[in-house]
Enzyme design. Structure first.
Site, PDB file in Angstrom:
ATOM      1  N   LYS A 172       0.835  -1.199   0.000  1.00 59.94           N
ATOM      2  CA  LYS A 172       0.000   0.000   0.000  1.00 59.94           C
ATOM      3  C   LYS A 172       0.870   1.249   0.000  1.00 59.94           C
ATOM      4  O   LYS A 172       1.524   1.558   1.004  1.00 59.94           O
ATOM      5  CB  LYS A 172      -0.940   0.064   1.208  1.00 59.94           C
ATOM      6  CG  LYS A 172      -2.078   1.079   0.963  1.00 59.94           C
ATOM      7  CD  LYS A 172      -2.808   1.524   2.200  1.00 59.94           C
ATOM      8  CE  LYS A 172      -2.103   2.678   2.832  1.00 59.94           C
ATOM      9  NZ  LYS A 172      -2.029   3.879   1.950  1.00 59.94           N
ATOM     10  N   GLU A 247      10.168   1.381  10.205  1.00 61.69           N
ATOM     11  CA  GLU A 247      11.091   2.487   9.919  1.00 61.69           C
ATOM     12  C   GLU A 247      10.321   3.767  10.207  1.00 61.69           C
ATOM     13  O   GLU A 247       9.434   4.143   9.431  1.00 61.69           O
ATOM     14  CB  GLU A 247      11.519   2.462   8.454  1.00 61.69           C
ATOM     15  CG  GLU A 247      12.288   1.239   8.033  1.00 61.69           C
ATOM     16  CD  GLU A 247      12.426   1.181   6.514  1.00 61.69           C
ATOM     17  OE1 GLU A 247      12.694   0.101   6.009  1.00 61.69           O
ATOM     18  OE2 GLU A 247      12.244   2.221   5.867  1.00 61.69           O
ATOM     19  N   CYS A 281      13.847  11.001   6.218  1.00 63.52           N
ATOM     20  CA  CYS A 281      14.002  10.573   7.605  1.00 63.52           C
ATOM     21  C   CYS A 281      15.460  10.707   8.023  1.00 63.52           C
ATOM     22  O   CYS A 281      15.776  10.744   9.198  1.00 63.52           O
ATOM     23  CB  CYS A 281      13.548   9.138   7.760  1.00 63.52           C
ATOM     24  SG  CYS A 281      14.505   8.059   6.735  1.00 63.52           S
ATOM     25  N   GLU A 382       9.776  15.736  15.297  1.00 57.79           N
ATOM     26  CA  GLU A 382      10.117  15.683  13.883  1.00 57.79           C
ATOM     27  C   GLU A 382       9.215  16.643  13.104  1.00 57.79           C
ATOM     28  O   GLU A 382       7.995  16.577  13.219  1.00 57.79           O
ATOM     29  CB  GLU A 382       9.920  14.267  13.360  1.00 57.79           C
ATOM     30  CG  GLU A 382      10.214  14.135  11.873  1.00 57.79           C
ATOM     31  CD  GLU A 382       9.902  12.774  11.352  1.00 57.79           C
ATOM     32  OE1 GLU A 382       8.738  12.358  11.400  1.00 57.79           O
ATOM     33  OE2 GLU A 382      10.852  12.093  10.906  1.00 57.79           O
TER      34      GLU A 382
HETATM   35  O1  TXE Z   1       3.646   8.653   7.346  1.00 57.07           O
HETATM   36  P1  TXE Z   1       2.267   7.996   7.761  1.00 57.07           P
HETATM   37  P2  TXE Z   1       3.924   9.603   6.101  1.00 57.07           P
HETATM   38  C1  TXE Z   1       8.862   8.636   8.170  1.00 57.07           C
HETATM   39  C2  TXE Z   1       9.227  10.080   8.335  1.00 57.07           C
HETATM   40  C3  TXE Z   1       7.885  10.690   8.653  1.00 57.07           C
HETATM   41  C4  TXE Z   1       6.900   9.807   7.921  1.00 57.07           C
HETATM   42  C5  TXE Z   1       6.281  10.530   6.754  1.00 57.07           C
HETATM   43  O2  TXE Z   1      10.166  10.227   9.351  1.00 57.07           O
HETATM   44  O3  TXE Z   1       7.681  10.587  10.041  1.00 57.07           O
HETATM   45  O4  TXE Z   1       7.614   8.665   7.461  1.00 57.07           O
HETATM   46  O5  TXE Z   1       5.522   9.608   6.017  1.00 57.07           O
HETATM   47  C6  TXE Z   1      -0.227   4.346   5.967  1.00 57.07           C
HETATM   48  N1  TXE Z   1      -2.766   1.565   9.451  1.00 57.07           N
HETATM   49  N2  TXE Z   1       9.892   7.988   7.383  1.00 57.07           N
HETATM   50  O6  TXE Z   1       3.414  10.951   6.417  1.00 57.07           O
HETATM   51  O7  TXE Z   1       1.177   9.015   7.822  1.00 57.07           O
HETATM   52  C7  TXE Z   1      -0.308   5.554   5.058  1.00 57.07           C
HETATM   53  O8  TXE Z   1      -1.415   5.458   4.182  1.00 57.07           O
HETATM   54  C8  TXE Z   1      -2.056   1.180   8.375  1.00 57.07           C
HETATM   55  C9  TXE Z   1      10.843   7.155   8.110  1.00 57.07           C
HETATM   56  O9  TXE Z   1       3.448   8.918   4.858  1.00 57.07           O
HETATM   57  O10 TXE Z   1       2.550   7.186   8.938  1.00 57.07           O
HETATM   58  C10 TXE Z   1       1.019   5.463   4.322  1.00 57.07           C
HETATM   59  O11 TXE Z   1       0.932   4.528   3.273  1.00 57.07           O
HETATM   60  N3  TXE Z   1      -1.431   2.044   7.527  1.00 57.07           N
HETATM   61  C11 TXE Z   1      11.621   6.254   7.224  1.00 57.07           C
HETATM   62  C12 TXE Z   1       1.963   4.940   5.403  1.00 57.07           C
HETATM   63  O12 TXE Z   1       1.123   4.314   6.372  1.00 57.07           O
HETATM   64  C13 TXE Z   1      -1.529   3.356   7.819  1.00 57.07           C
HETATM   65  C14 TXE Z   1      12.032   6.836   5.910  1.00 57.07           C
HETATM   66  C15 TXE Z   1       2.768   6.048   6.091  1.00 57.07           C
HETATM   67  O13 TXE Z   1       1.879   7.034   6.528  1.00 57.07           O
HETATM   68  C16 TXE Z   1      -2.248   3.846   8.929  1.00 57.07           C
HETATM   69  C17 TXE Z   1      11.011   7.668   5.327  1.00 57.07           C
HETATM   70  C18 TXE Z   1      -2.877   2.876   9.764  1.00 57.07           C
HETATM   71  N4  TXE Z   1      -3.603   3.238  10.836  1.00 57.07           N
HETATM   72  C19 TXE Z   1       9.995   8.254   6.064  1.00 57.07           C
HETATM   73  N5  TXE Z   1      -2.153   5.209   8.925  1.00 57.07           N
HETATM   74  C20 TXE Z   1      12.837   5.613   7.896  1.00 57.07           C
HETATM   75  N6  TXE Z   1      12.938   5.607   9.202  1.00 57.07           N
HETATM   76  O14 TXE Z   1      13.671   5.103   7.188  1.00 57.07           O
HETATM   77  C21 TXE Z   1      -1.403   5.548   7.864  1.00 57.07           C
HETATM   78  N7  TXE Z   1      -1.030   4.446   7.177  1.00 57.07           N
END
Ligand code: TXE
Length: 478
Positions: A172, A247, A281, A382
């Protein structure tokens, strides 16, 4: 209007409920694509097709998997320009940077294609006429859920090892940048990936995402996203004993010592702060500078910023593109207001920018803030945008204390010409990644992952291959 579709059982399709989500081009602020607003019906169809495909896929030879995954890598390389353009339009990153990410995405598939052939298990003889060996087998149907900041790179970094180890995948992408995952599904089909082995479900995280992670047939979840989302997924997965690779976020320190190569440190720290609009990140968001050179560094850093052209991501000299969504744009601007309220001094930027012809896009100036206490919100949470804080330190001990003071522990970079300092900091800093006199060098062969609230370190190389397999130990007495 670009119509993004789900990829289920080798077919592209809308959501069964025909509902869709609108997605905007961050540079114009205008809706330019739609994606399925998937729900249980779509996830069930994907799970069923994965189940039907699993026996054959998990039993074909490693060489057969290699050939298909390697062909996917070749097709990604062949389609670099169209994938990069799609990524830049969808996510807002500069086109030149998107090209590099597509190249890395092809490398992800190439690396794990070869890993499929090299992946082995151990065995040894034991006293008392025993031989012991372990078997590694695929888990079954696994979920790969990725974020919007490096859409193609991150989703390929999950899907490739999951497929290389013989699993079937329900992936997804983020609803904020789904375009290249859609194109990847077409590439996988062209490469001859059997129907049902990979299924891509689009939709909202709290709906489609939640349904996927909660599904009893999903045995392992590789997730990249916010800490808060990681907590929600962990709560759902724990009672069902699902394997989790997380991650999560970071608040990465950059330590600049007086004995560093100042010119290099300035240039690389500007890159670490604002590449991909700071939406990495691994971005350096807390810049800690030894007091002796604080003013010199600050002056040079602010001067270098003047060369960070901001605007249309499709132009070759653009260094800073658009922020991925209005929601995230507002979040970043709210943090800048918090910083001001906490006594921060805005040294550079601190406001939205309206490039000519793109006045409705979401652009924020690179922003540098000093004079914030270490415990301030903008030094602990963050922001995930083009916002960094500058803080001075007196001694190495002070620097480490500040660096280690947040709940995150993902990445850090250290600038010093003293090898002793470099090793001491690398040993004592609590981050899963440490760059010394460099930043953002990554090697697919190396494990990757954060400490503390940044994740559980199951990513990269053989770590992720082990994550996507079950291990069985067999003892034979002879
Ligand atoms: O995250 P979200 P975002 C982290 C970065 C930042 C974040 C940004 O640090 O904090 O990613 O990405 C799905 N049940 N990293 O805003 O909102 C959502 O649809 C299941 C760290 O996208 O958490 C999307 O596909 N899925 C990294 C995905 O989760 C759910 C490197 C991420 O969404 C959900 C890059 C739920 N309840 C970015 N809610 C590293 N550490 O390497 C949302 N999603």
């Amino acid at each position: 209007m670009l119509k993004i579709l789900n990829f289920i059982n080798g077919n592209h399709c809308e959501a069964v409920n025909k509902n869709f989500i609108e997605n905007s081009n961050p540079s114009t602020g205008l809706v330019y694509s739609t994606l399925p607003d998937s729900d249980e019906q779509d996830v069930e169809r994907a799970i069923e097709s994965a189940q039907n495909a699993y026996n054959s896929w998990s039993n074909i030879s490693a060489e057969s998997r290699f050939k298909i995954l390697n062909r996917i890598a070749e097709l990604i390389d062949e389609k670099n320009e169209e994938l990069a353009l799609a990524e830049s339009i969808d996510q807002g990153m500069p086109l030149w940077f998107a090209r590099t990410q597509v190249t890395l995405s092809a490398q992800n598939f190439r690396f794990f294609a070869t890993a499929a052939m090299q992946y082995s298990s151990t065995n040894h003889s034991m006293e008392g006429n025993y031989v012991n060996y372990n078997q590694k087998s695929p888990i079954g149907i696994v979920a790969c859920i990725s974020s919007w900041n490096l859409p193609l790179y991150i989703i390929t970094w999950k899907i490739a090892p999951a497929l290389a180890t013989g699993n079937c995948v329900i992936a997804k992408p983020s609803e904020f940048a789904p375009a290249t995952a859609f194109m990847l599904s077409e590439i996988c089909y062209q490469a001859g990936l059997p129907n049902g082995v990979l299924n891509i479900i689009n939709g909202r995280g709290e709906k489609a995402g939640n349904i996927i992670v909660s599904h009893p047939k999903i045995k392992a979840i590789s997730f990249t996203g916010k800490l808060s989302t990681g907590k929600v997924i962990s709560t759902l997965a724990a009672p069902l004993f699902k394997k989790l690779s997380l991650e999560l976020g970071g608040k990465n320190p950059v330590l600049i010592f007086a004995d560093c190569n100042l010119e290099k440190a300035v240039k690389e720290t500007v890159r670490a702060s604002f590449l991909n609009q700071g939406e990495l990140c691994r971005s350096g968001s807390r810049i800690l500078v030894e007091e002796k050179i604080y003013n010199n560094f600050k002056k040079a850093f602010l001067t270098e910023l003047k060369y960070q052209s901001l605007g249309n991501p499709l132009l070759n000299d653009t260094k800073i593109g658009a922020i991925v969504s209005k929601q995230h744009y507002d979040k970043i601007l709210s943090y800048i207001e918090i910083a001001k309220a906490e006594g921060g001094k805005i040294l550079f930027g601190g406001e939205p920018v309206f490039p000519k012809g793109l006045e409705n896009g979401w652009f924020i100036s690179p922003t540098v803030i000093e004079n914030l206490k270490n415990e301030s919100i903008c030094n602990r949470e963050e922001i995930f945008g083009p916002v960094v804080t500058l803080t001075s330190f007196k001694t190495e001990v002070d620097a480490l204390e500040i660096a280690n003071s947040t709940d995150y522990g993902l990445a850090s970079s250290v600038w010093t010409e003293n090898i002793q300092t470099a090793h001491r900091i690398a040993t004592n800093i609590k981050t899963g990644l440490v760059w010394i006199n460099c930043w953002m060098y990554v090697d697919t062969k190396s494990p990757f992952g954060g400490m503390k609230n940044s994740g559980n370190g199951n990513s990269g190389a053989w770590n992720i291959m082990d994550f996507f397999t079950e291990q069985k130990n067999v003892y034979i007495k002879y």
